[in-house]
Design a protein around this motif. Structure first.
Motif, PDB file in Angstrom:
ATOM      1  N   VAL A   1      73.505  51.985  41.243  1.00 51.70           N
ATOM      2  CA  VAL A   1      72.936  51.547  42.518  1.00 51.70           C
ATOM      3  C   VAL A   1      71.672  50.732  42.274  1.00 51.70           C
ATOM      4  O   VAL A   1      70.996  50.882  41.255  1.00 51.70           O
ATOM      5  CB  VAL A   1      72.602  52.746  43.436  1.00 51.70           C
ATOM      6  N   SER A   2      71.371  49.862  43.247  1.00 51.87           N
ATOM      7  CA  SER A   2      70.120  49.108  43.262  1.00 51.87           C
ATOM      8  C   SER A   2      69.165  49.782  44.233  1.00 51.87           C
ATOM      9  O   SER A   2      69.555  50.111  45.357  1.00 51.87           O
ATOM     10  CB  SER A   2      70.374  47.666  43.699  1.00 51.87           C
TER      11      SER A   2
ATOM     12  N   ASP B   1      66.633  48.361  45.617  1.00 50.39           N
ATOM     13  CA  ASP B   1      66.221  47.399  46.643  1.00 50.39           C
ATOM     14  C   ASP B   1      67.326  46.370  46.784  1.00 50.39           C
ATOM     15  O   ASP B   1      67.445  45.440  45.972  1.00 50.39           O
ATOM     16  CB  ASP B   1      64.898  46.723  46.256  1.00 50.39           C
ATOM     17  N   THR B   2      68.144  46.518  47.814  1.00 44.58           N
ATOM     18  CA  THR B   2      69.286  45.631  47.995  1.00 44.58           C
ATOM     19  C   THR B   2      68.893  44.281  48.586  1.00 44.58           C
ATOM     20  O   THR B   2      69.765  43.430  48.784  1.00 44.58           O
ATOM     21  CB  THR B   2      70.337  46.296  48.896  1.00 44.58           C
ATOM     22  N   THR B   3      67.608  44.068  48.877  1.00 45.56           N
ATOM     23  CA  THR B   3      67.167  42.723  49.270  1.00 45.56           C
ATOM     24  C   THR B   3      66.864  41.873  48.043  1.00 45.56           C
ATOM     25  O   THR B   3      66.694  40.660  48.154  1.00 45.56           O
ATOM     26  CB  THR B   3      65.911  42.783  50.164  1.00 45.56           C
ATOM     27  N   VAL B   4      66.773  42.500  46.876  1.00 43.75           N
ATOM     28  CA  VAL B   4      66.513  41.787  45.620  1.00 43.75           C
ATOM     29  C   VAL B   4      67.800  41.570  44.839  1.00 43.75           C
ATOM     30  O   VAL B   4      68.080  40.471  44.374  1.00 43.75           O
ATOM     31  CB  VAL B   4      65.482  42.543  44.754  1.00 43.75           C
ATOM     32  N   LEU B   5      68.602  42.612  44.677  1.00 44.34           N
ATOM     33  CA  LEU B   5      69.874  42.472  43.969  1.00 44.34           C
ATOM     34  C   LEU B   5      70.882  43.489  44.459  1.00 44.34           C
ATOM     35  O   LEU B   5      70.538  44.536  45.012  1.00 44.34           O
ATOM     36  CB  LEU B   5      69.683  42.578  42.453  1.00 44.34           C
ATOM     37  N   LEU B   6      72.148  43.143  44.256  1.00 41.96           N
ATOM     38  CA  LEU B   6      73.267  44.009  44.625  1.00 41.96           C
ATOM     39  C   LEU B   6      74.085  44.319  43.375  1.00 41.96           C
ATOM     40  O   LEU B   6      74.047  43.562  42.394  1.00 41.96           O
ATOM     41  CB  LEU B   6      74.153  43.329  45.665  1.00 41.96           C
ATOM     42  N   ILE B   7      74.843  45.411  43.419  1.00 39.15           N
ATOM     43  CA  ILE B   7      75.743  45.765  42.339  1.00 39.15           C
ATOM     44  C   ILE B   7      77.173  45.556  42.830  1.00 39.15           C
ATOM     45  O   ILE B   7      77.617  46.213  43.771  1.00 39.15           O
ATOM     46  CB  ILE B   7      75.561  47.229  41.886  1.00 39.15           C
ATOM     47  N   ASP B   8      77.883  44.616  42.222  1.00 42.26           N
ATOM     48  CA  ASP B   8      79.267  44.326  42.599  1.00 42.26           C
ATOM     49  C   ASP B   8      80.228  44.907  41.558  1.00 42.26           C
ATOM     50  O   ASP B   8      79.944  44.886  40.358  1.00 42.26           O
ATOM     51  CB  ASP B   8      79.501  42.813  42.691  1.00 42.26           C
ATOM     52  N   SER B   9      81.373  45.396  42.015  1.00 45.54           N
ATOM     53  CA  SER B   9      82.436  45.881  41.131  1.00 45.54           C
ATOM     54  C   SER B   9      81.937  46.894  40.112  1.00 45.54           C
ATOM     55  O   SER B   9      82.380  46.911  38.962  1.00 45.54           O
ATOM     56  CB  SER B   9      83.099  44.695  40.405  1.00 45.54           C
TER      57      SER B   9
END
Length: 213
Positions: free
Chosen positions: A78-79, A81-89
């Motif tokens: 998990v990230s 801070d999802t305004t900075v980066l996201l985790i895909d797949s």
């Protein structure tokens, strides 16, 4: 062959009993062996990445004996801070904003709760790319148009705002409204409609050709 005395029989029985006890202890130790301690590892404590970029995380499970293996499918990443980066797949980092945050990985396996984290800084390059619409324009005398401008940065992943003033490098060929940029053809010829930002200064302009009606 001599007769076995009762004392020798007792000693033999005692020896057999001790041997059986040792084997039982060994079997018990094998059955109750201490499990190998495990930990998660990103392999690094921090890293920097440009805005708009993606990268694959390489998260490993490391044993106390030094053996490593790729983290299984049950891994949760998990990230903070999802305004900075996201985790895909599951393991792919996708940056969407500038700043810093933490990526946290956790896994429950072999009766152990494993956890590791890595700090990430997201930044961008400082180039400024002005995009005029249109980039060139042909007008008849008396005809008008209004140009627009978008200022891109960080490889096109950011847009910047600025307060613009518009002007012409040849006021005899075109007339330009300084606030809106609306340009009107006056005489046949060529001119440039220039934009100057309060924040970024001169950022280029539009080439204009004025033709006779």
């Amino acid at each position: 062959m001599g007769r076995i005395t009762s004392s020798r029989v007792a000693l033999l029985a005692t020896a057999i009993g001790l041997l059986a006890g040792c084997r039982a202890d060994q079997a018990t130790q094998t059955t109750h062996a201490v499990p190998v301690a495990l930990r998660l590892s990103f392999g690094i404590k921090s890293f920097a990445i440009d805005l708009g970029q993606t990268m694959q995380l390489a998260i490993k499970v490391v044993s106390s004996t030094g053996d490593t293996t790729a983290a299984p499918a049950g891994l949760l990443v998990v990230s903070r801070d999802t305004t900075v980066l996201l985790i895909d797949s599951g393991k792919v980092v996708r940056t969407i904003g500038m700043g810093s945050t933490w990526i946290v990985a956790s896994l429950d396996t072999a009766g152990q709760s494993l956890r590791d984290s890595v700090q990430v800084w997201v930044s961008c390059t400082m180039e400024l790319v002005p995009v005029f619409n249109p980039s060139t324009k042909t007008l008849a005398v008396g005809e008008s148009f209004t140009p627009s401008l978008v200022l891109f940065g960080c490889g096109g992943h950011l847009t910047y705002s600025d307060t613009l003033r518009w002007s012409a490098n040849d006021a005899a060929v075109v007339r330009v409204d300084s606030l809106s940029g609306t340009t009107t053809g006056l005489l046949p010829g060529q001119a440039r409609v220039l934009a100057v930002g309060k924040r970024f200064g001169s950022v280029g302009g539009v080439s204009v050709t004025v033709k006779a009606p």
